[in-house]
Each structure stands twice: as C-alpha cells, then as structure tokens.
Design a protein around this motif. Structure first.
Motif, mmCIF file in Angstrom:
data_model
loop_
_atom_site.group_PDB
_atom_site.id
_atom_site.type_symbol
_atom_site.label_atom_id
_atom_site.label_comp_id
_atom_site.label_asym_id
_atom_site.label_seq_id
_atom_site.Cartn_x
_atom_site.Cartn_y
_atom_site.Cartn_z
ATOM 1 N N HIS A 1 0.739 -1.246 0.201
ATOM 2 C CA HIS A 1 0.097 0.081 -0.029
ATOM 3 C C HIS A 1 0.849 1.232 0.026
ATOM 4 O O HIS A 1 1.880 1.190 0.618
ATOM 5 N N ALA B 1 1.573 5.013 1.130
ATOM 6 C CA ALA B 1 1.165 5.633 2.405
ATOM 7 C C ALA B 1 1.667 7.288 2.112
ATOM 8 O O ALA B 1 2.804 7.634 2.373
ATOM 9 N N LEU C 1 2.201 7.804 8.775
ATOM 10 C CA LEU C 1 1.214 6.821 9.477
ATOM 11 C C LEU C 1 0.789 6.967 10.835
ATOM 12 O O LEU C 1 1.204 7.812 11.644
ATOM 13 N N PRO D 1 6.513 6.718 6.698
ATOM 14 C CA PRO D 1 5.712 5.643 6.040
ATOM 15 C C PRO D 1 6.854 4.462 6.056
ATOM 16 O O PRO D 1 6.225 3.128 5.555
ATOM 17 N N LEU E 1 6.076 1.099 7.889
ATOM 18 C CA LEU E 1 5.041 0.207 7.494
ATOM 19 C C LEU E 1 5.595 -1.196 7.292
ATOM 20 O O LEU E 1 6.208 -1.449 6.405
ATOM 21 N N PHE F 1 -6.076 2.171 4.080
ATOM 22 C CA PHE F 1 -4.986 3.008 3.259
ATOM 23 C C PHE F 1 -5.843 3.562 2.211
ATOM 24 O O PHE F 1 -6.573 2.870 1.485
ATOM 25 N N TYR G 1 -0.316 -0.051 11.703
ATOM 26 C CA TYR G 1 -0.518 1.484 11.368
ATOM 27 C C TYR G 1 -1.687 1.492 10.253
ATOM 28 O O TYR G 1 -1.922 0.567 9.805
ATOM 29 N N GLY H 1 -3.177 4.217 7.244
ATOM 30 C CA GLY H 1 -2.588 5.157 6.365
ATOM 31 C C GLY H 1 -3.505 6.370 6.579
ATOM 32 O O GLY H 1 -2.980 7.495 6.248
ATOM 33 N N THR H 2 -4.658 6.428 6.844
ATOM 34 C CA THR H 2 -5.834 7.434 7.029
ATOM 35 C C THR H 2 -6.578 7.278 8.120
ATOM 36 O O THR H 2 -7.418 6.013 8.006
#
Length: 245
Positions: free
Chosen positions: A25, A27, A31, A66, A69, A106, A142, A144-145
C-alpha cells in the motif's frame, strides 16, 4: 455483535483466520497507529484542550515515517456488519443473513477494486456460536488514513425515498427539479424546497449504495425530514428506495 453496526465488533468465528490483506500500500501521509486514532478522537471531543492535549494532537498529526509500515499481511478493520432483517432491500445470497464488510485502512484502496483490500463476508449468523465470537479484532500496526477507521456504533437503519441527483437528469427535468414547494400543517404557507434536500439521501447507505471512505456519503447525518417513506411504499418510476443509517 448481534446487531447491525459500523466499525465493529463483528460476529466472527474464533476458528476462522481474521481477514487480512497482503498487498503493498502507498502511504503518502504520515502513518498513525489505531491507538493514536482513538486518542485523537477522544481529545477532539473535549470542550477545552490542555497544553498536553495540543502537544499530543500535534504529535499524532505529524505521523510516523511511512517506511515503518511492515510488510503484509495487514489485518483488515471492520467497516460494517449488516443483518438481513435491517436491510430488506439488500439481496443476500441464499442461506445467509449476515454481511460483514472489512477494508485495509489505506487511501489507495479506492484504486484496488476487486482486490483483497476490501472484503465482503456473507454468513448465517446462527452458524457462529456466541462463544466463538471474537471480543477484540486484531489491529494493523499502522493505518494510512485515520478516517478509514470508523467509530464503532450500532445502526438503526431506515428506508427513505431517494431521488436522482440533478446532474443525472436531462436538462428539462433538472430545471423543473431546481426548486419546489411544500405545504402542510407544519407549513401553512408554501415554502421553497431546495433540490439538494430531495436528492441523494445523506448518511451511510446500503442496498445499491457504496460506503465512501471519507465519511460514507456526506457523513452520518439524518436524511432531511419529509422524505422518509414506509417500507411498504412503492418508489415512483425513475426513483428508488435506499436504506440509510
């Protein structure tokens, strides 16, 4: 676990591996950990912030690198759990009465249609013994959003009459729908009704509608008063029922 809900918990068999995503993904932002998401929401709900609160929010908003991750698989997070009794217009496969939706938190999942980043699990609730239901789902290291980690809440769906958006109509029909009037005991004199109040229902939606990752279609607000219709009411030609919550 035995009610329709958003954000979990899910009625999930203890003997079944939790849904996960092994895809890479992107990022693009810093994170955030799931615990930081909860902390951020707790602080934002406060009426007054202390200096420590401001410092904590700034730290969380700065995010983590990031590069931290880890490689997958990443546990998916609960999005929605829908019982057939609550969404009668949603077609369930024969022999099932429970739909569970999960996704990888994410932002690039919007570009990964049909991938394992978004999963639907259809079940027969009676097949999952209460003792097997997981009390807590595994969490990703973690997200991402943070908006993709929904606030857990029980759903109370209602069926509404949803009109086409003005941009989906031909110019003549769109012009006639630009405004209208309504009367009644609450409105002894005609009052203008804005077209946006008679179009797409606000709130999270099912039965032909999709969940928008950024607030689930304009956020969890109630549909404007006056457009709720009984479940038995037929939708006029060119319109359709939508279940919102």
């Amino acid at each position: 676990m035995h009610e329709s809900s958003v954000g979990g918990p899910l009625l999930w068999p203890a003997g079944e591996p939790w849904a996960s995503c092994s895809q890479e993904h992107d990022a693009p932002f810093g994170l955030t950990t799931p615990e930081e998401v909860r902390t951020l929401r707790r602080i934002r709900a406060l009426g007054v912030w202390t200096d420590e609160d401001h410092a904590e929010v700034s730290r969380i908003n700065a995010g983590h690198d990031p590069s931290l991750l880890p490689e997958g698989p990443h546990p998916l997070v609960p999005v929605a759990q829908l019982y057939a009794r609550d969404v009668p217009d949603l077609p369930f496969p024969e022999g099932t009465d429970l739909l569970q939706v999960l996704w990888c938190p994410f932002i690039d999942i919007v570009d990964q249609s049909g991938s394992e980043a978004v999963q639907l699990h259809w079940r027969r609730a009676a097949d999952v013994a209460e003792a097997e239901g997981l009390a807590a789902a595994p969490e990703p290291a973690y997200v991402g959003t943070y908006e993709l980690v929904l606030v857990p809440c029980v759903l109370h769906p209602e069926q509404v009459l949803e009109y086409p958006a003005a941009h989906d109509l031909d110019p003549g029909s769109a012009g006639r729908s630009a405004g209208g009037t309504r009367t009644g005991a609450a409105h002894p004199r005609p009052q203008r009704v804005e077209s946006r109040d008679r179009e797409l229902a606000t709130g999270r939606g099912g039965a032909g509608r999709v969940l928008d990752p950024h607030g689930c279609h304009r956020g969890p607000r109630l549909h404007p008063a006056g457009l709720r219709v009984p479940r038995r009411s037929p939708a006029p030609a060119g319109h359709r029922h939508a279940v919102t919550w």
